[in-house]
Design an enzyme around this catalytic site. Structure first.
Site, short mmCIF file in Angstrom:
data_model
loop_
_atom_site.label_atom_id
_atom_site.label_comp_id
_atom_site.label_asym_id
_atom_site.label_seq_id
_atom_site.Cartn_x
_atom_site.Cartn_y
_atom_site.Cartn_z
N GLU A 43 0.65 -1.48 -0.21
CA GLU A 43 -0.05 0.22 -0.10
C GLU A 43 0.85 1.50 0.30
O GLU A 43 1.77 1.37 0.56
CB GLU A 43 -0.83 0.57 1.02
N LYS B 282 -9.00 2.95 -3.37
CA LYS B 282 -9.67 2.82 -1.76
C LYS B 282 -10.54 3.16 -1.37
O LYS B 282 -10.96 4.56 -1.23
CB LYS B 282 -8.42 2.55 -0.60
N CYS C 201 -5.41 -2.81 2.28
CA CYS C 201 -5.19 -2.33 4.22
C CYS C 201 -7.02 -3.13 4.66
O CYS C 201 -7.40 -4.10 4.92
CB CYS C 201 -4.86 -1.29 4.32
#
Length: 307
Positions: free
Chosen positions: A44, A131, A165
């Site tokens: 990430e 995300k 994540c």
């Protein structure tokens, strides 16, 4: 051919900036090629950086000028998609023969997004996933993605999708991605905790898919020459933990802790049929007569011109 090698490249964003980090990635070209990997997942925000410990001068109800300056410096390290950096990553994919999934900070106008980019050895940059839900104070600096960037991409190793994540903790997102036929679940992250390993094993077991988690590794604040309030200055800022998991939750590699490196495993996608014999989360185990999920994949634009 159902067997292939997949990999996680564990590195950290360079304090010297995005160009230096990209050079580090390019420096693994020989290792990637020699590994025979068909798919390589990177952490990430590895391009653009994950500013762990930074508060950007923000207090509830007001922002300090020095925080705006810090944000401007951070935004300067973000990349345009497509742009020069994506061209170099596409060329790396072509030279190594490996599909790449790379965590970046993407510049979209004046908004930054935490994004996973997909590269194909033949077609170059092919897709991205923004995300959906930045975690905690990440919301100060990153915008939210929408349902239009939830791709599943065909690679030589299998069908690959990404969750970044703590998106991995969103049950409905997982269900949507399982329904898209993910065979290799890519999890770029900066979560270094032991509990993360449990999450990766659970997702592999739940989705009956292979999981590749790639985590950044960063030295201690003292080594980086920074101060992180409340953090032991001798403790690594991010200790890594990249790992590859099989479709029954079995570890195919041990987590890589405290150092950079390429983690590889040979997989066989034919194992997925065997694994789903007694549990297919979006098939015979789904109970569609009781539960359903609607996914809106339309891009959401704040201003639309025309009829």
């Amino acid at each position: 051919m159902s067997t292939s090698v997949i990999a996680a490249l564990q590195i950290g964003a360079s304090p010297a900036g995005t160009r230096a980090t990209l050079d580090t990635i390019l420096g693994y070209e020989t290792a990637i090629r020699d590994s025979g990997a068909s798919l390589v997942v990177l952490p990430e925000a590895v391009l653009g950086g994950y500013p762990k410990g930074e508060i950007f001068g923000t207090r509830l109800g007001y922002r300090l000028p020095e925080g705006r300056d810090a944000y401007a410096r951070y935004a300067a390290q973000a990349i345009d998609v497509p742009g020069p950096e994506t061209d170099e990553l596409a060329a790396l994919s072509q030279r190594t023969g490996a599909s790449l999934v790379v965590g970046v900070i993407e510049r979209g106008g004046s908004t930054l997004y935490c994004t996973a980019l997909f590269f194909d050895p033949r077609d170059g940059f092919v897709a991205k996933h923004r995300k959906l839900m930045p975690t905690g104070t990440e919301r100060l600096i990153w915008g939210q993605g929408d349902g239009s960037t939830l791709p599943v991409v065909d690679t030589a190793a299998g069908r690959a999708g990404a969750a970044i994540c703590w998106e991995n903790h969103m049950p409905l997102l997982r269900c949507a991605m399982y329904a898209k036929g993910v065979q290799i679940w890519c999890a770029p992250t900066v979560d270094e905790r032991d509990l993360w390993q449990s999450s990766m094993r659970h997702i592999a077991h739940e989705g009956r898919c292979f999981v590749v988690s790639a985590c950044q590794v960063q030295p201690s604040p003292r080594a980086l020459g920074i101060d992180v309030p409340g953090w032991d200055p001798e403790r690594p800022l991010i200790r890594g933990g990249s790992v590859i998991v099989g479709p029954l939750g079995d570890l195919l590699t041990e987590p890589l802790i405290g150092e950079a490196g390429l983690v590889t495993a040979r997989i066989d996608t034919d194992d997925l049929v065997r694994a789903r014999y007694d549990f297919d989360v979006v098939g015979h185990y789904a109970r569609a007569d009781v539960f359903s999920l609607h996914v809106d994949e339309r891009p959401k634009r704040p201003v639309v011109f025309g009829a």
